[in-house]
Design a protein around this motif. Sequence first.
Motif, PDB file in Angstrom:
ATOM      1  N   TYR A 108      -6.469   0.693  -6.646  1.00  0.00           N
ATOM      2  CA  TYR A 108      -7.322   1.336  -5.651  1.00  0.00           C
ATOM      3  C   TYR A 108      -7.462   0.406  -4.450  1.00  0.00           C
ATOM      4  CZ  TYR A 108     -10.925  -1.415  -8.168  1.00  0.00           C
ATOM      5  OH  TYR A 108     -11.640  -2.412  -8.779  1.00  0.00           O
ATOM      6  N   PRO A 109      -7.986   0.903  -3.324  1.00  0.00           N
ATOM      7  CA  PRO A 109      -8.017   0.100  -2.111  1.00  0.00           C
ATOM      8  C   PRO A 109      -8.712  -1.253  -2.289  1.00  0.00           C
ATOM      9  CG  PRO A 109      -8.442   2.375  -1.547  1.00  0.00           C
ATOM     10  CD  PRO A 109      -8.427   2.293  -3.051  1.00  0.00           C
ATOM     11  N   TYR A 110      -8.121  -2.262  -1.701  1.00  0.00           N
ATOM     12  CA  TYR A 110      -8.643  -3.626  -1.781  1.00  0.00           C
ATOM     13  C   TYR A 110     -10.103  -3.698  -1.357  1.00  0.00           C
ATOM     14  CZ  TYR A 110      -9.537  -8.289   0.198  1.00  0.00           C
ATOM     15  OH  TYR A 110     -10.109  -9.478   0.541  1.00  0.00           O
ATOM     16  N   LEU A 111     -10.496  -2.874  -0.391  1.00  0.00           N
ATOM     17  CA  LEU A 111     -11.853  -2.933   0.144  1.00  0.00           C
ATOM     18  C   LEU A 111     -12.855  -2.116  -0.667  1.00  0.00           C
ATOM     19  CD1 LEU A 111     -11.205  -2.750   4.009  1.00  0.00           C
ATOM     20  CD2 LEU A 111     -11.964  -4.724   2.687  1.00  0.00           C
ATOM     21  N   TRP A 112     -12.430  -1.541  -1.764  1.00  0.00           N
ATOM     22  CA  TRP A 112     -13.352  -0.748  -2.576  1.00  0.00           C
ATOM     23  C   TRP A 112     -14.048  -1.606  -3.628  1.00  0.00           C
ATOM     24  CZ3 TRP A 112     -11.362   4.805  -4.107  1.00  0.00           C
ATOM     25  CH2 TRP A 112     -11.227   5.566  -2.931  1.00  0.00           C
TER      26      TRP A 112
ATOM     27  N   MET B 166       1.479   6.137  24.047  1.00  0.00           N
ATOM     28  CA  MET B 166       0.056   6.475  24.113  1.00  0.00           C
ATOM     29  C   MET B 166      -0.195   7.954  23.802  1.00  0.00           C
ATOM     30  SD  MET B 166      -1.706   3.752  24.672  1.00  0.00           S
ATOM     31  CE  MET B 166      -3.273   4.554  24.998  1.00  0.00           C
ATOM     32  N   ASP B 167       0.840   8.783  23.946  1.00  0.00           N
ATOM     33  CA  ASP B 167       0.695  10.209  23.654  1.00  0.00           C
ATOM     34  C   ASP B 167       1.044  10.552  22.213  1.00  0.00           C
ATOM     35  OD1 ASP B 167      -0.059  10.769  26.276  1.00  0.00           O
ATOM     36  OD2 ASP B 167       2.021  11.034  26.940  1.00  0.00           O
ATOM     37  N   SER B 168       1.392   9.553  21.414  1.00  0.00           N
ATOM     38  CA  SER B 168       1.790   9.818  20.032  1.00  0.00           C
ATOM     39  C   SER B 168       0.591  10.250  19.194  1.00  0.00           C
ATOM     40  CB  SER B 168       2.453   8.590  19.415  1.00  0.00           C
ATOM     41  OG  SER B 168       1.595   7.464  19.472  1.00  0.00           O
ATOM     42  N   GLU B 169       0.870  10.972  18.121  1.00  0.00           N
ATOM     43  CA  GLU B 169      -0.175  11.471  17.241  1.00  0.00           C
ATOM     44  C   GLU B 169      -0.779  10.319  16.428  1.00  0.00           C
ATOM     45  OE1 GLU B 169      -1.534  14.552  16.788  1.00  0.00           O
ATOM     46  OE2 GLU B 169      -0.443  15.054  18.623  1.00  0.00           O
ATOM     47  N   PRO B 170      -2.087  10.325  16.240  1.00  0.00           N
ATOM     48  CA  PRO B 170      -2.722   9.281  15.422  1.00  0.00           C
ATOM     49  C   PRO B 170      -2.130   9.240  14.018  1.00  0.00           C
ATOM     50  CG  PRO B 170      -4.376  10.528  16.622  1.00  0.00           C
ATOM     51  CD  PRO B 170      -3.074  11.253  16.807  1.00  0.00           C
ATOM     52  N   GLU B 171      -1.981   8.043  13.500  1.00  0.00           N
ATOM     53  CA  GLU B 171      -1.454   7.855  12.154  1.00  0.00           C
ATOM     54  C   GLU B 171      -2.590   7.507  11.197  1.00  0.00           C
ATOM     55  OE1 GLU B 171       1.576   4.915  12.258  1.00  0.00           O
ATOM     56  OE2 GLU B 171       2.697   5.874  13.877  1.00  0.00           O
ATOM     57  N   ILE B 172      -2.451   7.954   9.961  1.00  0.00           N
ATOM     58  CA  ILE B 172      -3.410   7.604   8.911  1.00  0.00           C
ATOM     59  C   ILE B 172      -2.659   6.781   7.873  1.00  0.00           C
ATOM     60  CG2 ILE B 172      -5.041   8.435   7.194  1.00  0.00           C
ATOM     61  CD1 ILE B 172      -5.310  10.999   8.797  1.00  0.00           C
ATOM     62  N   PRO B 173      -2.720   5.474   7.976  1.00  0.00           N
ATOM     63  CA  PRO B 173      -1.947   4.638   7.060  1.00  0.00           C
ATOM     64  C   PRO B 173      -2.596   4.544   5.685  1.00  0.00           C
ATOM     65  CG  PRO B 173      -3.246   3.256   8.506  1.00  0.00           C
ATOM     66  CD  PRO B 173      -3.476   4.674   8.948  1.00  0.00           C
ATOM     67  N   MET B 174      -1.817   4.102   4.727  1.00  0.00           N
ATOM     68  CA  MET B 174      -2.358   3.831   3.401  1.00  0.00           C
ATOM     69  C   MET B 174      -3.025   2.462   3.403  1.00  0.00           C
ATOM     70  SD  MET B 174      -1.997   6.247   1.218  1.00  0.00           S
ATOM     71  CE  MET B 174      -2.136   5.367  -0.336  1.00  0.00           C
ATOM     72  N   PRO B 175      -4.137   2.317   2.697  1.00  0.00           N
ATOM     73  CA  PRO B 175      -4.782   0.997   2.602  1.00  0.00           C
ATOM     74  C   PRO B 175      -4.008   0.074   1.678  1.00  0.00           C
ATOM     75  CG  PRO B 175      -5.917   2.573   1.212  1.00  0.00           C
ATOM     76  CD  PRO B 175      -4.873   3.353   1.956  1.00  0.00           C
ATOM     77  N   VAL B 176      -4.283  -1.212   1.781  1.00  0.00           N
ATOM     78  CA  VAL B 176      -3.763  -2.166   0.808  1.00  0.00           C
ATOM     79  C   VAL B 176      -4.406  -1.870  -0.539  1.00  0.00           C
ATOM     80  CG1 VAL B 176      -3.706  -4.599   0.149  1.00  0.00           C
ATOM     81  CG2 VAL B 176      -3.358  -3.951   2.530  1.00  0.00           C
ATOM     82  N   MET B 177      -3.580  -1.742  -1.561  1.00  0.00           N
ATOM     83  CA  MET B 177      -4.065  -1.406  -2.901  1.00  0.00           C
ATOM     84  C   MET B 177      -3.958  -2.625  -3.809  1.00  0.00           C
ATOM     85  SD  MET B 177      -4.568   2.010  -2.546  1.00  0.00           S
ATOM     86  CE  MET B 177      -4.245   3.020  -3.990  1.00  0.00           C
ATOM     87  N   GLU B 178      -4.892  -2.737  -4.740  1.00  0.00           N
ATOM     88  CA  GLU B 178      -4.852  -3.788  -5.752  1.00  0.00           C
ATOM     89  C   GLU B 178      -5.000  -3.171  -7.137  1.00  0.00           C
ATOM     90  OE1 GLU B 178      -6.114  -8.151  -4.386  1.00  0.00           O
ATOM     91  OE2 GLU B 178      -7.792  -6.841  -4.818  1.00  0.00           O
ATOM     92  N   GLN B 179      -4.254  -3.707  -8.086  1.00  0.00           N
ATOM     93  CA  GLN B 179      -4.330  -3.181  -9.449  1.00  0.00           C
ATOM     94  C   GLN B 179      -5.446  -3.871 -10.230  1.00  0.00           C
ATOM     95  OE1 GLN B 179      -1.332  -3.949 -12.699  1.00  0.00           O
ATOM     96  NE2 GLN B 179      -0.927  -1.770 -12.396  1.00  0.00           N
ATOM     97  N   HIS B 180      -6.151  -3.085 -11.006  1.00  0.00           N
ATOM     98  CA  HIS B 180      -7.237  -3.593 -11.845  1.00  0.00           C
ATOM     99  C   HIS B 180      -7.127  -2.974 -13.228  1.00  0.00           C
ATOM    100  CE1 HIS B 180      -9.556  -5.349  -8.437  1.00  0.00           C
ATOM    101  NE2 HIS B 180      -8.912  -4.416  -7.772  1.00  0.00           N
TER     102      HIS B 180
END
Length: 483
Positions: free
Chosen positions: A354-358, A329-343
């Motif tokens: 670019y991110p799947y949700l874009w 619980m004391d660990s530093e917040p992580e910023i993960p990479m989003p799922v990417m899709e090729q277009h």
Amino acid sequence: MKRKFSKIVLTVIITTVMCLSTACSVVKITENVMNSSKKGTDEKEAVETQSFADAHDAFTTTLAREDNDDDDIPAPPEGVFDLVHYSSKVGDLAAYVSSDPGDGQKHPMIIWVVGGWGNGIDDFPWCYPEWDNDQTGSAFWQAGVLTMYPSFRGGNGNPGNYETLFGEVDDIVSAYEYAASLPYVDSNRIYLGGHSTGGTRALLASEYTDKFRAVFAFGVVDKIEYHNNSQFTFDTNNKEEYKMRSPIYWLDSVKSPTFLIEGSDGNSANLKNIQKTSTNENIHCYVIDGADHFSVLAPLTRVVAQKIIQDTGTEPNISITQEELDTAMDSEPEIPMPVMEQHTIEELGMNISYPYLWNLEDVSEEGNPSYMLYSRYEDNNIWDMSILRLNLFTPESGLDLQIVKETLESDGYDIRDTTINELPGVRAVGQMINNDGTVFNNDFVVVQKEDAIVTFDFLIYEDFGEDANPLFDAIIDSVSFTQ
């Protein structure tokens, strides 16, 4: 220095920021759960001697109303998850399942049951996992644990109706059978997890069957009445209906190692009552001081994911200590990479991930190809607040790499030469400011493609600092030109 937005860019930015306002599903625990009444939690409950499986199978629920939905299921990111249907007692039900890794090996899988009262699935697994409220379950598949997100009866146009934690238990067992049938899943290493309502469903399933290697339930309640009773679809005048949905009465039926976790500021009164009532050595309870119903999820699902990866023996061998959870619980917040899709963007002659949700929006004007990339959501994180504009300038524009470089230098940008897909380019880092004084960090890449210029204009609010840099780097690294 900061260069001013052009009116065109500002208009696009404003339009973009006002894009779809639907946010990822955020399930809020109701007040009657957060502040459980002392009745039923101060006194030790009488645990049933009959097995839950026998009692459940012998009971026929009576629904006071027939609730269901026909919400659409978004297509999952290709190669990461598959949209499948698994057989159940009421018919075929939809689910997202991790794609076959294609390595010929058998892998562990966790079935993750999300919170809330809806019985459907949507794109929540790929939404940004907020460190203080990560209900996505993405910590598992990000760590390499295959994951299944089942929908249940009555959701997403599935057959049946919502049964408020009764028939859904049968559906979880059916989801297990489907997972066990997959050739790339180790049927001896299928786990179950869930949060809030999903956590209570997971605990009930652990009371019903011993098929799961281990169960991890966050934010459970001991009795169904501590959930939001406006969502109850069953006959609320029948006390047996409540008992069939209340884990407190069936604790002795748990055969698999079952780990129950909650923050002290969440449903901890319910968890403490389970801990006080249980004499079952398979049930392990953990209250996290200073945490709430949601803040335990991000750091501790990561702990659970590693426990699953390390649990490789013939028999389950998972142990969790209070100390290691408190440390996590004391660990530093992580910023993960989003799922990417090729277009492929044919007008630019370019492949890009670019991110799947874009969303990709054509904003071309006067015949100059131009595209905006932005999230379909607008939550306050780097995935949703980033904007990327792609432009192609033909020779008729009069621009070349040197002119763009000199312009950016004069605007105070830090410039360095680079190559993109073996083509010469420039990368410039600086800031932009719009007319209301809002400052954006700007990462600007220019590529000379024969006699044309391609630009990548990446913007994010100044407050995010450099947190979005890895995301833009991944996008740029994915670029290749097709013509």
